[in-house]
Design a protein around this motif. Structure first.
Motif, PDB file in Angstrom:
ATOM      1  N   UNK A 152       0.823  -1.211   0.000  1.00 56.24           N
ATOM      2  CA  UNK A 152       0.000   0.000   0.000  1.00 56.24           C
ATOM      3  C   UNK A 152       0.859   1.265   0.000  1.00 56.24           C
ATOM      4  N   UNK A 153       1.954   1.229   0.795  1.00 52.54           N
ATOM      5  CA  UNK A 153       2.824   2.416   0.867  1.00 52.54           C
ATOM      6  C   UNK A 153       3.405   2.730  -0.506  1.00 52.54           C
ATOM      7  N   UNK A 154       3.847   1.674  -1.211  1.00 56.71           N
ATOM      8  CA  UNK A 154       4.430   1.877  -2.541  1.00 56.71           C
ATOM      9  C   UNK A 154       3.383   2.415  -3.507  1.00 56.71           C
ATOM     10  N   UNK A 155       2.143   1.938  -3.375  1.00 55.78           N
ATOM     11  CA  UNK A 155       1.077   2.415  -4.264  1.00 55.78           C
ATOM     12  C   UNK A 155       0.778   3.886  -3.991  1.00 55.78           C
ATOM     13  N   UNK A 156       0.752   4.261  -2.701  1.00 53.42           N
ATOM     14  CA  UNK A 156       0.478   5.658  -2.349  1.00 53.42           C
ATOM     15  C   UNK A 156       1.621   6.548  -2.829  1.00 53.42           C
ATOM     16  N   UNK A 157       2.858   6.063  -2.665  1.00 48.65           N
ATOM     17  CA  UNK A 157       4.018   6.840  -3.131  1.00 48.65           C
ATOM     18  C   UNK A 157       3.965   7.051  -4.639  1.00 48.65           C
ATOM     19  N   UNK A 158       3.307   6.116  -5.346  1.00 48.47           N
ATOM     20  CA  UNK A 158       3.196   6.238  -6.805  1.00 48.47           C
ATOM     21  C   UNK A 158       1.968   7.054  -7.210  1.00 48.47           C
ATOM     22  N   UNK A 159       1.261   7.610  -6.210  1.00 46.43           N
ATOM     23  CA  UNK A 159       0.167   8.521  -6.529  1.00 46.43           C
ATOM     24  C   UNK A 159      -1.212   7.895  -6.526  1.00 46.43           C
ATOM     25  N   UNK A 160      -1.336   6.654  -6.041  1.00 45.32           N
ATOM     26  CA  UNK A 160      -2.650   6.009  -5.990  1.00 45.32           C
ATOM     27  C   UNK A 160      -3.219   6.075  -4.583  1.00 45.32           C
ATOM     28  N   UNK A 161      -4.527   5.833  -4.462  1.00 44.54           N
ATOM     29  CA  UNK A 161      -5.169   5.849  -3.148  1.00 44.54           C
ATOM     30  C   UNK A 161      -4.928   4.557  -2.376  1.00 44.54           C
ATOM     31  N   UNK A 162      -4.671   3.479  -3.104  1.00 45.67           N
ATOM     32  CA  UNK A 162      -4.444   2.175  -2.451  1.00 45.67           C
ATOM     33  C   UNK A 162      -3.783   1.270  -3.498  1.00 45.67           C
ATOM     34  N   UNK A 163      -3.583  -0.007  -3.172  1.00 46.79           N
ATOM     35  CA  UNK A 163      -2.917  -0.894  -4.129  1.00 46.79           C
ATOM     36  C   UNK A 163      -3.721  -0.959  -5.433  1.00 46.79           C
ATOM     37  N   UNK A 164      -2.982  -1.083  -6.522  1.00 50.37           N
ATOM     38  CA  UNK A 164      -3.552  -1.050  -7.868  1.00 50.37           C
ATOM     39  C   UNK A 164      -3.576  -2.471  -8.416  1.00 50.37           C
ATOM     40  N   UNK A 165      -4.674  -2.857  -9.050  1.00 48.23           N
ATOM     41  CA  UNK A 165      -4.755  -4.199  -9.631  1.00 48.23           C
ATOM     42  C   UNK A 165      -3.915  -4.276 -10.904  1.00 48.23           C
ATOM     43  N   UNK A 166      -3.319  -5.453 -11.177  1.00 44.24           N
ATOM     44  CA  UNK A 166      -2.648  -5.640 -12.466  1.00 44.24           C
ATOM     45  C   UNK A 166      -3.622  -5.415 -13.627  1.00 44.24           C
ATOM     46  N   UNK A 167      -3.063  -5.107 -14.782  1.00 39.29           N
ATOM     47  CA  UNK A 167      -3.851  -4.704 -15.955  1.00 39.29           C
ATOM     48  C   UNK A 167      -5.011  -5.654 -16.268  1.00 39.29           C
ATOM     49  N   UNK A 168      -4.760  -6.969 -16.216  1.00 38.96           N
ATOM     50  CA  UNK A 168      -5.797  -7.916 -16.655  1.00 38.96           C
ATOM     51  C   UNK A 168      -6.699  -8.403 -15.516  1.00 38.96           C
ATOM     52  N   UNK A 169      -6.713  -7.665 -14.397  1.00 34.62           N
ATOM     53  CA  UNK A 169      -7.585  -8.047 -13.280  1.00 34.62           C
ATOM     54  C   UNK A 169      -9.066  -8.148 -13.668  1.00 34.62           C
ATOM     55  N   UNK A 170      -9.576  -7.379 -14.627  1.00 37.47           N
ATOM     56  CA  UNK A 170     -10.986  -7.577 -15.010  1.00 37.47           C
ATOM     57  C   UNK A 170     -11.315  -9.027 -15.363  1.00 37.47           C
ATOM     58  N   UNK A 171     -10.330  -9.784 -15.817  1.00 37.10           N
ATOM     59  CA  UNK A 171     -10.539 -11.211 -16.078  1.00 37.10           C
ATOM     60  C   UNK A 171     -11.000 -11.932 -14.802  1.00 37.10           C
ATOM     61  N   UNK A 172     -10.375 -11.591 -13.670  1.00 38.20           N
ATOM     62  CA  UNK A 172     -10.752 -12.195 -12.386  1.00 38.20           C
ATOM     63  C   UNK A 172     -12.219 -11.883 -12.084  1.00 38.20           C
ATOM     64  N   UNK A 173     -12.614 -10.649 -12.348  1.00 35.39           N
ATOM     65  CA  UNK A 173     -13.985 -10.225 -12.077  1.00 35.39           C
ATOM     66  C   UNK A 173     -14.964 -11.035 -12.928  1.00 35.39           C
ATOM     67  N   UNK A 174     -14.668 -11.178 -14.208  1.00 37.95           N
ATOM     68  CA  UNK A 174     -15.647 -11.865 -15.048  1.00 37.95           C
ATOM     69  C   UNK A 174     -15.670 -13.372 -14.809  1.00 37.95           C
ATOM     70  N   UNK A 175     -14.531 -13.953 -14.386  1.00 44.94           N
ATOM     71  CA  UNK A 175     -14.565 -15.380 -14.055  1.00 44.94           C
ATOM     72  C   UNK A 175     -15.426 -15.626 -12.823  1.00 44.94           C
TER      73      UNK A 175
END
Lengths: 162, 131
Positions: free
Chosen positions: A45-68
């Motif tokens: 989480x700290x690394x994600x915030x340092x990179x300008x995000x609000x929390x950890x970021x999902x990998x690009x193809x995470x929508x696949x997990x959602x649809x499965x």
């Protein structure tokens, strides 16, 4: 002639029930580690915030997990012997499938805490004569949006039954 | 900084997924199809020589080859890919690609996954846009 029966044909343009996936940092870390991601924005989480995000970021193809999950998170008596969800596909003479083409456009990234809604539609179904018999192409369209209604991804996925 | 020019090759990443990798991918995605973790079923029932490496996992490999090369300079805006041949547990997969076009806003890539015998298992195209 043709292996797509009237009953199967009636599935054309079918809208499946929409599915909400509440994305946790744990879901993201599991997919990140399963795919060998090394960028800490996916599990630290700290690394994600340092990179300008609000929390950890999902990998690009995470929508696949959602649809499965949308297809397969069902009671086990709604699964076929091969593990695939029974209600997912039109009644075809074979369930033996191979993945065809996937095409995805990306919108906003998925962040831990998001609720991703996926809407699924059977966009097209057609048959072609293959070398060893008929092939049936089933094209699904998925639209993923987040809790703000913003587009996360749009995917077209074709499965080939033989 | 300008993007790499047309014809530049994406550095090759070698991936040799283990049975553990296949299981973790299935589990994390809730992908229940037995051909990725149940070897007796896969061989006896479906007639494959071994467990199949998921098509979507190879899609991830395509994305990762490009993302780790372009790093923070660009973000993926689209990808399409299709599978040409099966890949099985034990196969050594190389993932690479080529720049096909580049402009001020982004970069287009052809990407592929191939086995050590040269068989292309997955091929795709991606567009990345400048951050």
């Amino acid at each position: 002639m043709g292996v797509i029966t009237e009953e199967a044909r009636s599935w054309a343009d079918r809208e499946y029930p929409s599915f909400d996936f509440q994305v946790t940092a744990t879901d993201i870390a599991k997919f990140a580690h399963a795919t060998g991601e090394t960028n800490p924005i996916h599990f630290d989480r700290e690394a994600a915030i340092a990179a300008g995000h609000d929390d950890v970021v999902a990998p690009t193809l995470f929508p696949y997990v959602v649809r499965m999950h949308a297809s397969a998170l069902v009671p086990t008596d709604q699964l076929e012997p091969d593990g695939s969800p029974s209600a997912d596909v039109p009644p075809l003479p074979t369930r033996r499938a191979m993945a065809g083409e996937t095409s995805i456009e990306f919108g906003e990234p998925v962040i831990a805490g998001d609720v991703i809604t996926v809407r699924k539609r059977l966009a097209d179904m057609y048959e072609k004569e293959g070398r060893s018999g008929p092939l049936v192409f089933v094209e699904m369209e998925f639209i993923f949006t987040n809790q703000r209604g913003a587009l996360v991804a749009r995917e077209s996925f074709t499965r080939i039954y033989r | 900084m300008p993007f790499p020019e047309t014809g530049t090759e994406v550095p090759i990443q070698v991936r040799i997924p283990t049975a553990l990798d296949l299981f973790m991918f299935s589990a994390s995605a809730w992908l229940l199809h037995r051909i990725h973790y149940d070897a007796p079923f896969t061989i006896e029932h479906d007639g494959h020589p071994g467990l199949l490496i998921h098509g979507p996992l190879q899609g991830v490999y395509l994305v990762q080859a490009a993302e780790s090369w372009l790093d923070d300079t660009a973000r993926i805006s689209s990808i399409s890919y299709r599978h040409l041949a099966p890949a099985y547990l034990g196969d050594e997969l190389e993932c690479g690609g080529t720049v096909t076009a580049t402009d001020d806003e982004g970069i287009d890539l052809d990407l592929w996954v191939r086995k050590s015998d040269g068989t292309i298992t997955t091929t795709g195209k991606a567009r990345f846009e400048r951050r």
